[in-house]
Scaffold this motif. Structure first.
Motif, short mmCIF file in Angstrom:
data_model
loop_
_atom_site.label_atom_id
_atom_site.label_comp_id
_atom_site.label_asym_id
_atom_site.label_seq_id
_atom_site.Cartn_x
_atom_site.Cartn_y
_atom_site.Cartn_z
N SER A 1 0.83 -1.21 0.00
CA SER A 1 0.00 0.00 0.00
C SER A 1 0.86 1.26 0.00
CB SER A 1 -0.96 0.00 1.19
OG SER A 1 -0.28 0.00 2.42
N LEU A 2 1.99 1.21 0.67
CA LEU A 2 2.90 2.36 0.68
C LEU A 2 3.47 2.61 -0.72
CD1 LEU A 2 4.30 4.55 2.36
CD2 LEU A 2 6.12 2.88 2.83
N THR A 3 3.86 1.55 -1.39
CA THR A 3 4.38 1.67 -2.75
C THR A 3 3.30 2.17 -3.70
OG1 THR A 3 5.98 -0.10 -2.33
CG2 THR A 3 5.50 0.44 -4.65
N GLY A 4 2.12 1.59 -3.63
CA GLY A 4 1.02 2.02 -4.48
C GLY A 4 0.67 3.48 -4.25
N ALA A 5 0.59 3.88 -2.98
CA ALA A 5 0.27 5.28 -2.67
C ALA A 5 1.35 6.21 -3.20
CB ALA A 5 0.09 5.45 -1.16
N MET A 6 2.61 5.82 -3.07
CA MET A 6 3.70 6.67 -3.60
C MET A 6 3.59 6.82 -5.11
SD MET A 6 5.80 7.99 -1.39
CE MET A 6 7.39 8.24 -2.13
N LEU A 7 3.37 5.71 -5.80
CA LEU A 7 3.30 5.77 -7.26
C LEU A 7 2.12 6.59 -7.76
CD1 LEU A 7 4.23 2.07 -8.13
CD2 LEU A 7 5.63 4.11 -8.52
N LEU A 8 0.99 6.48 -7.08
CA LEU A 8 -0.22 7.14 -7.56
C LEU A 8 -0.37 8.58 -7.08
CD1 LEU A 8 -2.83 4.27 -7.13
CD2 LEU A 8 -1.77 5.07 -9.26
N PHE A 9 0.04 8.87 -5.86
CA PHE A 9 -0.34 10.15 -5.26
C PHE A 9 0.79 11.13 -4.98
CE2 PHE A 9 -3.34 6.88 -3.62
CZ PHE A 9 -4.41 7.25 -4.41
N PHE A 10 2.03 10.67 -4.98
CA PHE A 10 3.12 11.55 -4.55
C PHE A 10 3.27 12.78 -5.45
CE2 PHE A 10 7.50 13.01 -4.27
CZ PHE A 10 7.59 13.22 -2.90
N ILE A 11 3.36 12.59 -6.74
CA ILE A 11 3.59 13.72 -7.65
C ILE A 11 2.41 14.69 -7.68
CG2 ILE A 11 3.96 14.39 -10.07
CD1 ILE A 11 5.82 11.92 -10.27
N PRO A 12 1.16 14.22 -7.88
CA PRO A 12 0.08 15.20 -7.89
C PRO A 12 -0.07 15.94 -6.56
CG PRO A 12 -0.80 12.97 -8.19
CD PRO A 12 0.69 12.87 -8.21
N THR A 13 0.15 15.26 -5.46
CA THR A 13 0.00 15.91 -4.16
C THR A 13 1.12 16.90 -3.90
OG1 THR A 13 -1.12 13.92 -3.36
CG2 THR A 13 -0.37 15.50 -1.69
N THR A 14 2.32 16.60 -4.35
CA THR A 14 3.42 17.56 -4.22
C THR A 14 3.09 18.83 -4.99
OG1 THR A 14 5.06 15.78 -3.97
CG2 THR A 14 5.89 17.94 -4.65
N LEU A 15 2.60 18.68 -6.21
CA LEU A 15 2.24 19.85 -7.00
C LEU A 15 1.10 20.63 -6.36
CD1 LEU A 15 2.54 18.26 -10.54
CD2 LEU A 15 4.02 20.02 -9.57
N MET A 16 0.11 19.92 -5.83
CA MET A 16 -1.00 20.61 -5.16
C MET A 16 -0.50 21.37 -3.93
SD MET A 16 -4.00 17.75 -5.27
CE MET A 16 -4.20 16.74 -6.72
N GLY A 17 0.47 20.80 -3.23
CA GLY A 17 1.03 21.46 -2.06
C GLY A 17 1.74 22.76 -2.38
N MET A 18 2.22 22.90 -3.60
CA MET A 18 2.92 24.13 -4.00
C MET A 18 1.98 25.33 -4.09
SD MET A 18 5.49 22.54 -6.87
CE MET A 18 6.36 24.08 -7.19
N ILE A 19 0.70 25.07 -4.22
CA ILE A 19 -0.27 26.14 -4.43
C ILE A 19 -0.43 27.03 -3.19
CG2 ILE A 19 -2.72 26.62 -4.88
CD1 ILE A 19 -2.65 24.09 -6.72
N ALA A 20 -0.49 26.46 -2.01
CA ALA A 20 -0.76 27.24 -0.79
C ALA A 20 0.30 28.31 -0.52
CB ALA A 20 -0.93 26.31 0.41
#
Length: 181
Positions: free
Chosen positions: A89-108
């Motif tokens: 689950s950690l690997t799957g979450a990293m592959l699917l969510f890490f990049i989009p969430t990092t980019l979303m975090g840049m917005i604030a």
């Protein structure tokens, strides 16, 4: 928060809904957001403008494409490689969510930089932005968990999130060019 909640639904068929799965999702989101906050803060010091701001939204939306189009294939591959629900689950979450969430975090942090007019009101501006962001997260959480997942398929919800990011990015970019005239 909508994407994070959907993460549980995406990983559940492969690794269940255990504390391991939710721990993996929350860890990946927190790690990605922290890196995004740092990167967004750094980017906001380099000639901040609404065109770059709009680009953050557009890239965040585009980063959802692999999640929308390939999440099942990615999760099937991860499940076949790593059967342990903790690391799978950690690997799957990293592959699917890490990049989009990092980019979303840049917005604030970039939002804070664009809204601050003077150092005298910077705390108030940041506080208001976090207030709006947290209220939006709460609404996104309740709407997604109570209604959206009952009414729509996961990919339909993700397509709407994509459209909202693209619309916000287009509006911010359009404002930049309108303001230049």
């Amino acid at each position: 928060m909508t994407v994070e909640l959907l993460g549980g639904r995406i990983l559940a068929p492969y690794f269940g809904g255990s504390i391991y799965v939710w721990g993996s999702i929350i860890t990946v989101f927190m790690l990605a957001l922290s890196i995004g906050y740092l990167a967004g803060g750094k980017l906001s010091t380099q000639s901040p403008n609404t065109r770059k701001y709009g680009s953050l939204f557009i890239f965040s939306g585009l980063a959802l494409f692999p999640l929308i189009l390939f999440s099942e294939s990615i999760m099937q591959w991860v499940f076949l490689q790593i059967e342990d629900p903790r690391f799978g689950s950690l690997t799957g979450a990293m592959l699917l969510f890490f990049i989009p969430t990092t980019l979303m975090g840049m917005i604030a942090p970039y939002s804070v930089r664009l809204l601050i007019e003077s150092t005298e009101n910077s705390g108030q501006t940041a506080g208001f932005l976090y207030f709006v962001s947290t209220i939006g997260s709460a609404l996104g959480t309740i709407m997604t968990s109570f209604y959206f997942v009952l009414w729509f398929e996961i990919n339909t919800i993700l397509w709407v999130v994509f459209a909202v990011f693209m619309l916000a990015g287009g509006l911010a970019t359009g404002y930049y060019y309108y303001d230049k005239k």
